[in-house]
Scaffold this motif. Sequence first.
Motif, short mmCIF file in Angstrom:
data_model
loop_
_atom_site.label_atom_id
_atom_site.label_comp_id
_atom_site.label_asym_id
_atom_site.label_seq_id
_atom_site.Cartn_x
_atom_site.Cartn_y
_atom_site.Cartn_z
N SER A 16 -11.21 3.18 -2.55
CA SER A 16 -9.90 3.76 -2.22
C SER A 16 -8.80 2.76 -2.54
O SER A 16 -9.04 1.55 -2.63
CB SER A 16 -9.88 4.11 -0.72
OG SER A 16 -8.58 4.41 -0.28
N LEU A 17 -7.59 3.29 -2.69
CA LEU A 17 -6.42 2.43 -2.82
C LEU A 17 -5.82 2.08 -1.46
O LEU A 17 -4.86 1.30 -1.39
CB LEU A 17 -5.35 3.13 -3.67
CG LEU A 17 -5.65 3.28 -5.17
CD1 LEU A 17 -4.48 3.98 -5.87
CD2 LEU A 17 -5.91 1.93 -5.83
N GLU A 18 -6.37 2.65 -0.40
CA GLU A 18 -5.81 2.42 0.94
C GLU A 18 -5.72 0.95 1.32
O GLU A 18 -4.70 0.51 1.86
CB GLU A 18 -6.62 3.20 1.98
CG GLU A 18 -6.53 4.71 1.87
CD GLU A 18 -5.13 5.25 2.16
OE1 GLU A 18 -4.39 4.58 2.91
OE2 GLU A 18 -4.78 6.32 1.64
N PRO A 19 -6.77 0.12 1.07
CA PRO A 19 -6.64 -1.30 1.42
C PRO A 19 -5.48 -1.98 0.69
O PRO A 19 -4.76 -2.80 1.28
CB PRO A 19 -8.00 -1.89 1.01
CG PRO A 19 -8.94 -0.74 1.10
CD PRO A 19 -8.14 0.45 0.62
N MET A 20 -5.28 -1.65 -0.58
CA MET A 20 -4.16 -2.23 -1.31
C MET A 20 -2.83 -1.73 -0.76
O MET A 20 -1.88 -2.50 -0.59
CB MET A 20 -4.27 -1.90 -2.81
CG MET A 20 -3.15 -2.49 -3.64
SD MET A 20 -3.28 -2.07 -5.41
CE MET A 20 -4.71 -3.05 -5.87
N MET A 21 -2.77 -0.45 -0.45
CA MET A 21 -1.54 0.12 0.09
C MET A 21 -1.17 -0.55 1.41
O MET A 21 0.00 -0.85 1.66
CB MET A 21 -1.70 1.64 0.27
CG MET A 21 -1.83 2.40 -1.03
SD MET A 21 -2.32 4.14 -0.81
CE MET A 21 -0.83 4.80 -0.06
N ALA A 22 -2.17 -0.80 2.24
CA ALA A 22 -1.91 -1.46 3.52
C ALA A 22 -1.47 -2.91 3.31
O ALA A 22 -0.56 -3.40 3.99
CB ALA A 22 -3.17 -1.41 4.40
N LEU A 23 -2.12 -3.58 2.37
CA LEU A 23 -1.81 -4.99 2.11
C LEU A 23 -0.37 -5.20 1.66
O LEU A 23 0.30 -6.15 2.07
CB LEU A 23 -2.77 -5.53 1.04
CG LEU A 23 -2.59 -6.99 0.65
CD1 LEU A 23 -3.08 -7.92 1.76
CD2 LEU A 23 -3.33 -7.29 -0.66
N VAL A 24 0.13 -4.29 0.81
CA VAL A 24 1.46 -4.49 0.21
C VAL A 24 2.51 -3.55 0.81
O VAL A 24 3.58 -3.39 0.24
CB VAL A 24 1.40 -4.31 -1.32
CG1 VAL A 24 0.40 -5.28 -1.93
CG2 VAL A 24 1.07 -2.88 -1.72
N ALA A 25 2.20 -2.97 1.96
CA ALA A 25 3.09 -1.94 2.53
C ALA A 25 4.51 -2.44 2.73
O ALA A 25 5.48 -1.74 2.39
CB ALA A 25 2.51 -1.43 3.85
N ASN A 26 4.68 -3.63 3.27
CA ASN A 26 6.02 -4.14 3.51
C ASN A 26 6.78 -4.37 2.21
O ASN A 26 7.96 -4.01 2.08
CB ASN A 26 5.96 -5.44 4.32
CG ASN A 26 5.52 -5.21 5.75
OD1 ASN A 26 5.68 -4.12 6.29
ND2 ASN A 26 4.95 -6.23 6.37
N ASP A 27 6.10 -4.96 1.23
CA ASP A 27 6.72 -5.16 -0.08
C ASP A 27 7.04 -3.82 -0.73
O ASP A 27 8.10 -3.66 -1.36
CB ASP A 27 5.80 -5.97 -1.00
CG ASP A 27 5.77 -7.45 -0.67
OD1 ASP A 27 6.83 -7.98 -0.30
OD2 ASP A 27 4.70 -8.06 -0.78
N ALA A 70 0.72 -10.46 -7.13
CA ALA A 70 1.61 -11.50 -6.61
C ALA A 70 1.06 -12.05 -5.29
O ALA A 70 1.11 -13.27 -5.04
CB ALA A 70 3.02 -10.94 -6.41
N ARG A 71 0.52 -11.18 -4.44
CA ARG A 71 -0.06 -11.62 -3.18
C ARG A 71 -1.28 -12.51 -3.42
O ARG A 71 -1.46 -13.53 -2.74
CB ARG A 71 -0.46 -10.39 -2.34
CG ARG A 71 -1.07 -10.72 -0.99
CD ARG A 71 -0.04 -11.37 -0.06
NE ARG A 71 1.01 -10.44 0.26
CZ ARG A 71 1.00 -9.63 1.33
NH1 ARG A 71 -0.05 -9.64 2.15
NH2 ARG A 71 2.02 -8.83 1.58
N MET A 72 -2.10 -12.14 -4.41
CA MET A 72 -3.27 -12.97 -4.74
C MET A 72 -2.85 -14.37 -5.19
O MET A 72 -3.56 -15.35 -4.96
CB MET A 72 -4.09 -12.28 -5.84
CG MET A 72 -5.37 -13.03 -6.21
SD MET A 72 -6.37 -12.16 -7.44
CE MET A 72 -5.33 -12.31 -8.90
#
Length: 338
Positions: A16-27, A70-72
């Motif tokens: 899923s893309l959900e983990p990525m969406m959660a990780l970068v939600a603020n950005d 960018a987060r990585m």
Amino acid sequence: MTATIHRLNPSGRAPSLEPMMALVANDMNQVNSVILARMQSDIPLIPELAGHLIAGGGKRMRPMLMLACARMLDYTGTRHHKLAASVEFIHTATLLHDDVVDKSDLRRGRRTANLIWGNPASVLVGDFLFSRSFELMVEDGSLKALRILSNASAVIAEGEVNQLTAQRQVETGEDRYLQIIGAKTAALFAAACRIAAVVAERPEADELALDAYGRNLGIAFQLVDDAIDYASDAETMGKGVGDDFRDGKVTLPVILAHARGSAEDRSFWRDAMHGHRIGDDDLAHAKSLLEQTGAIADTIERARHYGQRAIDALGSFGSSQAKSTLVEAVEFAIARAY
């Protein structure tokens, strides 16, 4: 030892893309604010038409990939917000233009802008979004970022023209097809990911690694799209089933089925791609030939190959939550085929 693409990740859930969406939600909230502000105009039709597509349920995958990359890289600044918005504007502009070229009437499960407002308005608002995109690049001030994204824009246009000239040409080879999707789809994935290394001021080796990740992911993504055009349904796809077939788009499933078919089969594909066999019964026959020749399965297998190349490109980066989401994004792209 590199990760291997699979349909379920170690937790047992579907990719899923959900983990990525959660990780970068603020950005992503910041990026969405830029998008909303920059699509405004004193001409009401512009934000109305642009908003129809921008708010139409897209996952914002390309800007999300930039933010995750960018987060990585442990980037803590804010430059990537405007540049990610720029990437989304480029993508949205190309969709508006594509729907005009393809005479599409469904996009992400909704009526296309060209169907509602007409072709001229869609083309012109697409041009407006391209212009906004370049404004954002210039505001960032990095000539390297400007060069990467402007080059990607030119390559995308070349890919679209290449696809247009290959339309209905059933003898199109696999190499040309890969050249087309490498330009029209993968170039923006590659640029979005590479820009993260630019803003993080990382060495060129990291830029090239992220470029390779995005490029191979983009190719895998398009290969799966082309497979599920024949193997999915309108609700899942968000567009009409068999659109590529009826539009005479010579995608890899057709290329493989045509090459492997009998003389009678090749005659059918020629007639179909030239618009003479595009009824529901013809589409059903096309699906049957694709199944018999293994064209869909082999297209997905090629997608898995490019997906693995994308994962391998991340090998030089250390383990992190961000890297895990980037790997899962590849798994998600492939899993859409099942």
